[in-house]
Design a protein around this motif. Structure first.
Motif, PDB file in Angstrom:
ATOM      1  N   ARG A  77      -6.086 -33.658 -40.666  1.00  0.00           N
ATOM      2  CA  ARG A  77      -4.942 -34.280 -41.351  1.00  0.00           C
ATOM      3  C   ARG A  77      -3.630 -33.914 -40.669  1.00  0.00           C
ATOM      4  O   ARG A  77      -2.751 -34.771 -40.512  1.00  0.00           O
ATOM      5  N   TRP A  78      -3.490 -32.664 -40.248  1.00  0.00           N
ATOM      6  CA  TRP A  78      -2.263 -32.269 -39.554  1.00  0.00           C
ATOM      7  C   TRP A  78      -2.168 -32.942 -38.185  1.00  0.00           C
ATOM      8  O   TRP A  78      -1.084 -33.356 -37.768  1.00  0.00           O
ATOM      9  N   ARG A  79      -3.287 -33.056 -37.509  1.00  0.00           N
ATOM     10  CA  ARG A  79      -3.260 -33.731 -36.202  1.00  0.00           C
ATOM     11  C   ARG A  79      -2.862 -35.189 -36.359  1.00  0.00           C
ATOM     12  O   ARG A  79      -2.027 -35.714 -35.599  1.00  0.00           O
ATOM     13  N   GLU A  80      -3.426 -35.854 -37.361  1.00  0.00           N
ATOM     14  CA  GLU A  80      -3.087 -37.258 -37.584  1.00  0.00           C
ATOM     15  C   GLU A  80      -1.644 -37.408 -38.049  1.00  0.00           C
ATOM     16  O   GLU A  80      -0.976 -38.385 -37.688  1.00  0.00           O
ATOM     17  N   ARG A  81      -1.145 -36.457 -38.842  1.00  0.00           N
ATOM     18  CA  ARG A  81       0.254 -36.508 -39.273  1.00  0.00           C
ATOM     19  C   ARG A  81       1.185 -36.406 -38.070  1.00  0.00           C
ATOM     20  O   ARG A  81       2.261 -37.007 -38.060  1.00  0.00           O
ATOM     21  N   ARG A  82       0.785 -35.662 -37.062  1.00  0.00           N
ATOM     22  CA  ARG A  82       1.591 -35.525 -35.841  1.00  0.00           C
ATOM     23  C   ARG A  82       1.307 -36.645 -34.836  1.00  0.00           C
ATOM     24  O   ARG A  82       1.875 -36.673 -33.748  1.00  0.00           O
ATOM     25  N   ARG A  83       0.428 -37.557 -35.228  1.00  0.00           N
ATOM     26  CA  ARG A  83       0.089 -38.716 -34.398  1.00  0.00           C
ATOM     27  C   ARG A  83      -0.413 -38.300 -33.021  1.00  0.00           C
ATOM     28  O   ARG A  83      -0.023 -38.854 -31.980  1.00  0.00           O
ATOM     29  N   LEU A  84      -1.323 -37.345 -33.038  1.00  0.00           N
ATOM     30  CA  LEU A  84      -1.945 -36.871 -31.808  1.00  0.00           C
ATOM     31  C   LEU A  84      -3.425 -37.212 -31.827  1.00  0.00           C
ATOM     32  O   LEU A  84      -4.076 -37.175 -32.874  1.00  0.00           O
ATOM     33  N   SER A  85      -3.969 -37.532 -30.667  1.00  0.00           N
ATOM     34  CA  SER A  85      -5.414 -37.701 -30.540  1.00  0.00           C
ATOM     35  C   SER A  85      -6.050 -36.327 -30.377  1.00  0.00           C
ATOM     36  O   SER A  85      -5.364 -35.323 -30.135  1.00  0.00           O
ATOM     37  N   GLN A  86      -7.366 -36.271 -30.504  1.00  0.00           N
ATOM     38  CA  GLN A  86      -8.055 -35.010 -30.269  1.00  0.00           C
ATOM     39  C   GLN A  86      -7.816 -34.533 -28.838  1.00  0.00           C
ATOM     40  O   GLN A  86      -7.652 -33.336 -28.593  1.00  0.00           O
ATOM     41  N   LEU A  87      -7.754 -35.474 -27.909  1.00  0.00           N
ATOM     42  CA  LEU A  87      -7.496 -35.115 -26.517  1.00  0.00           C
ATOM     43  C   LEU A  87      -6.088 -34.556 -26.342  1.00  0.00           C
ATOM     44  O   LEU A  87      -5.883 -33.590 -25.600  1.00  0.00           O
ATOM     45  N   ASP A  88      -5.124 -35.159 -27.032  1.00  0.00           N
ATOM     46  CA  ASP A  88      -3.740 -34.668 -26.965  1.00  0.00           C
ATOM     47  C   ASP A  88      -3.667 -33.221 -27.437  1.00  0.00           C
ATOM     48  O   ASP A  88      -3.064 -32.360 -26.784  1.00  0.00           O
ATOM     49  N   LEU A  89      -4.266 -32.949 -28.604  1.00  0.00           N
ATOM     50  CA  LEU A  89      -4.216 -31.599 -29.156  1.00  0.00           C
ATOM     51  C   LEU A  89      -4.974 -30.621 -28.261  1.00  0.00           C
ATOM     52  O   LEU A  89      -4.517 -29.494 -28.027  1.00  0.00           O
ATOM     53  N   ALA A  90      -6.120 -31.052 -27.769  1.00  0.00           N
ATOM     54  CA  ALA A  90      -6.904 -30.187 -26.895  1.00  0.00           C
ATOM     55  C   ALA A  90      -6.123 -29.803 -25.650  1.00  0.00           C
ATOM     56  O   ALA A  90      -6.146 -28.651 -25.210  1.00  0.00           O
ATOM     57  N   SER A  91      -5.416 -30.759 -25.085  1.00  0.00           N
ATOM     58  CA  SER A  91      -4.624 -30.494 -23.885  1.00  0.00           C
ATOM     59  C   SER A  91      -3.519 -29.482 -24.176  1.00  0.00           C
ATOM     60  O   SER A  91      -3.270 -28.569 -23.383  1.00  0.00           O
ATOM     61  N   ARG A  92      -2.858 -29.636 -25.305  1.00  0.00           N
ATOM     62  CA  ARG A  92      -1.781 -28.725 -25.668  1.00  0.00           C
ATOM     63  C   ARG A  92      -2.306 -27.311 -25.930  1.00  0.00           C
ATOM     64  O   ARG A  92      -1.653 -26.322 -25.590  1.00  0.00           O
ATOM     65  N   ALA A  93      -3.480 -27.235 -26.559  1.00  0.00           N
ATOM     66  CA  ALA A  93      -4.042 -25.929 -26.915  1.00  0.00           C
ATOM     67  C   ALA A  93      -4.907 -25.349 -25.801  1.00  0.00           C
ATOM     68  O   ALA A  93      -5.425 -24.237 -25.950  1.00  0.00           O
ATOM     69  N   GLU A  94      -5.076 -26.105 -24.716  1.00  0.00           N
ATOM     70  CA  GLU A  94      -5.864 -25.668 -23.562  1.00  0.00           C
ATOM     71  C   GLU A  94      -7.313 -25.370 -23.945  1.00  0.00           C
ATOM     72  O   GLU A  94      -7.892 -24.346 -23.583  1.00  0.00           O
ATOM     73  N   VAL A  95      -7.877 -26.308 -24.711  1.00  0.00           N
ATOM     74  CA  VAL A  95      -9.303 -26.268 -25.049  1.00  0.00           C
ATOM     75  C   VAL A  95      -9.865 -27.659 -24.788  1.00  0.00           C
ATOM     76  O   VAL A  95      -9.123 -28.595 -24.455  1.00  0.00           O
ATOM     77  N   SER A  96     -11.150 -27.828 -24.958  1.00  0.00           N
ATOM     78  CA  SER A  96     -11.758 -29.137 -24.727  1.00  0.00           C
ATOM     79  C   SER A  96     -11.612 -30.021 -25.966  1.00  0.00           C
ATOM     80  O   SER A  96     -11.541 -29.533 -27.099  1.00  0.00           O
ATOM     81  N   ALA A  97     -11.565 -31.328 -25.747  1.00  0.00           N
ATOM     82  CA  ALA A  97     -11.529 -32.266 -26.866  1.00  0.00           C
ATOM     83  C   ALA A  97     -12.806 -32.150 -27.689  1.00  0.00           C
ATOM     84  O   ALA A  97     -12.789 -32.343 -28.916  1.00  0.00           O
ATOM     85  N   ARG A  98     -13.901 -31.817 -27.030  1.00  0.00           N
ATOM     86  CA  ARG A  98     -15.171 -31.618 -27.736  1.00  0.00           C
ATOM     87  C   ARG A  98     -15.045 -30.466 -28.731  1.00  0.00           C
ATOM     88  O   ARG A  98     -15.536 -30.566 -29.868  1.00  0.00           O
ATOM     89  N   HIS A  99     -14.359 -29.404 -28.325  1.00  0.00           N
ATOM     90  CA  HIS A  99     -14.196 -28.256 -29.221  1.00  0.00           C
ATOM     91  C   HIS A  99     -13.342 -28.636 -30.428  1.00  0.00           C
ATOM     92  O   HIS A  99     -13.659 -28.262 -31.569  1.00  0.00           O
ATOM     93  N   VAL A 100     -12.269 -29.385 -30.206  1.00  0.00           N
ATOM     94  CA  VAL A 100     -11.434 -29.840 -31.321  1.00  0.00           C
ATOM     95  C   VAL A 100     -12.257 -30.699 -32.269  1.00  0.00           C
ATOM     96  O   VAL A 100     -12.169 -30.563 -33.496  1.00  0.00           O
ATOM     97  N   SER A 101     -13.080 -31.578 -31.710  1.00  0.00           N
ATOM     98  CA  SER A 101     -13.922 -32.430 -32.532  1.00  0.00           C
ATOM     99  C   SER A 101     -14.891 -31.607 -33.376  1.00  0.00           C
ATOM    100  O   SER A 101     -15.073 -31.858 -34.575  1.00  0.00           O
ATOM    101  N   PHE A 102     -15.496 -30.587 -32.762  1.00  0.00           N
ATOM    102  CA  PHE A 102     -16.450 -29.747 -33.486  1.00  0.00           C
ATOM    103  C   PHE A 102     -15.753 -28.963 -34.608  1.00  0.00           C
ATOM    104  O   PHE A 102     -16.323 -28.772 -35.681  1.00  0.00           O
ATOM    105  N   LEU A 103     -14.506 -28.532 -34.354  1.00  0.00           N
ATOM    106  CA  LEU A 103     -13.756 -27.814 -35.389  1.00  0.00           C
ATOM    107  C   LEU A 103     -13.450 -28.728 -36.567  1.00  0.00           C
ATOM    108  O   LEU A 103     -13.553 -28.323 -37.734  1.00  0.00           O
TER     109      LEU A 103
END
Length: 263
Positions: free
Chosen positions: A17-43
Motif C-alpha cells: 500500500r505504501w509503495r502504491e501510494r508513492r506510485r512506485l513499481s516493485q522494480l522502482d522500490l527494489a532499485s532504490r533499496a538495492e535489492v531484487s524486485a523478486r525480493h520485494v515481491s516475496f515480501l
C-alpha cells in the motif's frame, strides 16, 4: 515513552500500500533499496519475512512517516523504533524551549504550533488577532486551525480573499492526505469542503508570488505571508509531526499595525 500501535494488516500488505501510494513499481522500490524486485515481491506476498533492518530501509525509501514506520515494524513482529514523547517530558526540553523561543521571537506577528491533524499545540499572544470574534465552540481544545480558519463562525467571514485562501488550505490538506493516507485528515477534508466559500472568487492578487492571507480587522485590513517550519532529522514521532506556522506582514501598513498592537 513509546506508543504501541496495533498492527491490523499483514506487513506485506502495508508495504504494498505504501509503495502504491508513492506510485512506485516493485522494480522502482527494489532499485532504490538495492535489492531484487523478486525480493520485494516475496515480501509483499508474504513468501518472505522481512528483517527489521529491511523494513527500516524500505520505510526510508518510501518516505513513510515515523508513526507509520512503527506500525510497519509491529506488523512485522518487531518493536517500534521511534519513541513518542509529550512536549512536557524531560527528553523534550530542548524542543519545547526552541518552540517557545520561536513563538516569542515572532511577536508581534502571529505564530502557532500544530500537530499532524492541524490541532493547535501552542501559539503566541498575537494569535488573538485571528481568534477574536470567533465562536467559543471553535476555541475549545483541541482547536483545529483549519476548521477555525474556514468555519463560517470562525475566521472565514473576515478573510477578504476567502476563495483563494480556502483553495490554498484544501490543496495543502489534499497533499498531506495523499502523502500519509491519514483517515482523520480525509474526514476533516470532507467536513471542510461542506463549509461556505466554494463559490468565492479565487483570482484575488493574481500577481502575488505567494498566496497571502488578507484579514479584515476593526483597525483595517491586514495582509500576511505564511511559512511552515519543521524540525530537521526528527527521531521522535511527536517531533516529526510538529509544524510551526508563522505569519509575516505582507506590506508596510500591516507591519505598522502589528507594531502598534492593532487587532
Amino acid at each position: 515513552m513509546t506508543t504501541l500501535i496495533e498492527a491490523t494488516q499483514p506487513v506485506g500488505t502495508l508495504l504494498r500500500r505504501w509503495r502504491e501510494r508513492r506510485r512506485l513499481s516493485q522494480l522502482d522500490l527494489a532499485s532504490r533499496a538495492e535489492v531484487s524486485a523478486r525480493h520485494v515481491s516475496f515480501l509483499e506476498t508474504g513468501r518472505s519475512r522481512p528483517t527489521r533492518a529491511m523494513l527500516l530501509k524500505l520505510s526510508e525509501q518510501l518516505e513513510i512517516p515515523l508513526r507509520e514506520r512503527n506500525s510497519l515494524l509491529l506488523a512485522g513482529g518487531y518493536a517500534p523504533a521511534y519513541p513518542e514523547h509529550q512536549l512536557s517530558d524531560v527528553p523534550m526540553a530542548a524542543v519545547a524551549d526552541a518552540i517557545a523561543a520561536i513563538l516569542g521571537a515572532h511577536l508581534p506577528a502571529p505564530a502557532v504550533v500544530v500537530d499532524r491533524h492541524w490541532n493547535m499545540i501552542d501559539g503566541n499572544s498575537a494569535v488573538a488577532t485571528f481568534t477574536e470574534g470567533c465562536a467559543l465552540h471553535l476555541l475549545e481544545p483541541p482547536v483545529n486551525v483549519l476548521r477555525l480558519s474556514l468555519h463560517p463562525e470562525g475566521m472565514a467571514p473576515r478573510i477578504v480573499n476567502l476563495g483563494q485562501w480556502r483553495s490554498h488550505l484544501l490543496h495543502r490538506l489534499d497533499h498531506q492526505i495523499a502523502t500519509t493516507g491519514d483517515p482523520f485528515l480525509a474526514a476533516l477534508a470532507d467536513e471542510l469542503s461542506t463549509y461556505p466559500g466554494a463559490d468565492a472568487p479565487t483570482d484575488h492578487d493574481k500577481d502575488a508570488l505567494v498566496v497571502p492571507l488578507r484579514f479584515a480587522t476593526p483597525g483595517g485590513e491586514l495582509a500576511f505571508l505564511s511559512t511552515t517550519t519543521v524540525f530537521g532529522t526528527p527521531m521522535d514521532v511527536t517531533v516529526a509531526e510538529l509544524a510551526i506556522e508563522t505569519f509575516y506582514p505582507a506590506d508596510a501598513p500591516t507591519a505598522a499595525a502589528l507594531a502598534e498592537g492593532v487587532r
